[in-house]
Design a protein around this motif. Structure first.
Motif, PDB file in Angstrom:
ATOM      1  N   PRO A 126     -25.354 -22.306 -27.005  1.00  0.00           N
ATOM      2  CA  PRO A 126     -24.536 -21.285 -26.425  1.00  0.00           C
ATOM      3  C   PRO A 126     -24.895 -19.875 -26.786  1.00  0.00           C
ATOM      4  O   PRO A 126     -25.295 -19.668 -27.918  1.00  0.00           O
ATOM      5  N   THR A 127     -24.770 -18.858 -26.191  1.00  0.00           N
ATOM      6  CA  THR A 127     -25.193 -17.522 -26.255  1.00  0.00           C
ATOM      7  C   THR A 127     -24.237 -16.476 -26.047  1.00  0.00           C
ATOM      8  O   THR A 127     -24.354 -15.126 -26.569  1.00  0.00           O
ATOM      9  N   ALA A 128     -23.282 -16.692 -25.361  1.00  0.00           N
ATOM     10  CA  ALA A 128     -22.261 -15.648 -24.911  1.00  0.00           C
ATOM     11  C   ALA A 128     -20.753 -16.464 -24.429  1.00  0.00           C
ATOM     12  O   ALA A 128     -21.085 -17.619 -23.996  1.00  0.00           O
ATOM     13  N   THR A 139     -25.305 -19.989 -21.790  1.00  0.00           N
ATOM     14  CA  THR A 139     -26.337 -20.757 -22.584  1.00  0.00           C
ATOM     15  C   THR A 139     -27.716 -19.884 -22.645  1.00  0.00           C
ATOM     16  O   THR A 139     -27.811 -19.014 -21.820  1.00  0.00           O
ATOM     17  N   SER A 140     -28.551 -20.377 -23.580  1.00  0.00           N
ATOM     18  CA  SER A 140     -29.707 -19.810 -23.557  1.00  0.00           C
ATOM     19  C   SER A 140     -30.893 -20.026 -22.558  1.00  0.00           C
ATOM     20  O   SER A 140     -31.643 -19.334 -22.337  1.00  0.00           O
ATOM     21  N   SER A 168     -31.555 -15.786 -21.074  1.00  0.00           N
ATOM     22  CA  SER A 168     -30.212 -16.219 -21.194  1.00  0.00           C
ATOM     23  C   SER A 168     -29.307 -15.462 -21.016  1.00  0.00           C
ATOM     24  O   SER A 168     -29.264 -14.269 -20.484  1.00  0.00           O
ATOM     25  N   SER A 170     -26.416 -13.197 -21.502  1.00  0.00           N
ATOM     26  CA  SER A 170     -25.990 -12.202 -22.611  1.00  0.00           C
ATOM     27  C   SER A 170     -24.523 -11.707 -22.748  1.00  0.00           C
ATOM     28  O   SER A 170     -24.063 -11.171 -23.628  1.00  0.00           O
ATOM     29  N   ALA A 186     -30.115 -11.616 -20.099  1.00  0.00           N
ATOM     30  CA  ALA A 186     -31.059 -11.023 -20.814  1.00  0.00           C
ATOM     31  C   ALA A 186     -32.117  -9.989 -20.533  1.00  0.00           C
ATOM     32  O   ALA A 186     -32.637  -9.000 -20.863  1.00  0.00           O
TER      33      ALA A 186
END
Length: 239
Positions: A126-128, A139-140, A168, A170, A186
């Motif tokens: 998970p990234t955001a 997700t990344s 990913s 963001s 990203a």
């Protein structure tokens, strides 16, 4: 013939005799004061003053000894009660402990499905995240997983191929009624999704300079207007 004038002195000169024995039984016996007895009365006053000064000295010595409980027991009791009351209030204040602002509560179903997606389809970590009446997690590897309030997976948006191209996820944002979802990447791209059917509605590739990551993306109150910012310090609006 010569008239004799009566002698008034002889008329007024008479003696009355009192019987002392008759009044002795009714009158108290009083000693005649003398000069010596009057002078000696001052000695009694001096003795009273001496006694008073001795009492004051004894009280002062008792106070100096530090044991004044018996002399001011009522005052000391009131002081002790007020001190205990203040101490109790301080203890109550110290014992009042508030919880943390954010209490962690793990969403086990969502966490399990994220781990499963990372293992099965290489979704990445998970990234955001965005939360409204739905929960969206980016997700990344460029995927967006959308869950309902019961933590049931509703949509899996995008693909790892898109992730390789855009990078990913963001930034994420729902519109007011959760029918649209904006995803920022990203590498600067933005996609808009229809959450009623899971279809991609639009891809914006020129909103930011190349290589500038989308940091924030938000829908406004207008359903056709959104704003976004990038890592280069620029803010844009999209229609």
């Amino acid at each position: 013939m010569t008239e004799e004038t009566p002698n008034t002195n002889s008329l007024l000169n008479f003696e009355i005799e009192f019987d002392d024995e008759e009044f002795k039984s009714d009158l108290p016996t009083v000693e005649n004061p003398t000069l010596e007895s009057i002078l000696n009365e001052t000695e009694d006053y001096d003795s009273v003053e001496d006694d008073t000064s001795s009492v004051i000295s004894a009280v002062q010595a008792f106070k100096d000894s530090g044991d004044t409980t018996s002399l001011s027991s009522s005052d000391s009791n009131r002081t002790d009660r007020s001190a205990r009351s203040r101490q109790k209030k301080k203890i109550d204040i110290k014992q009042t402990v508030h919880g943390s602002v954010l209490k962690p509560n793990r969403l086990k179903n969502i966490a399990a499905q994220l781990h499963s997606a990372a293992e099965r389809v290489d979704a990445g970590m998970p990234t955001a995240m965005a939360v409204s009446s739905l929960i969206a997690i980016g997700t990344s590897h460029g995927l967006v997983l959308v869950f309902d309030p019961k933590q049931v997976l509703k949509w899996c948006l995008g693909s790892t191929a898109v992730g390789q191209q855009y990078g990913s996820v963001s930034a994420l944002s729902f519109n007011k009624d959760c029918t649209r979802l904006l995803s920022g990447f990203a590498k600067g791209q933005i996609t808009m999704w229809d959450l009623t059917n899971g279809k991609l509605l639009r891809t914006i590739t020129d909103a930011h300079p190349p290589g500038s990551a989308v940091l924030h993306v938000k829908f406004t109150d207008s359903p056709v207007l959104a704003v976004c910012s990038d890592s280069g310090g620029s803010v844009f609006e999209s229609k």
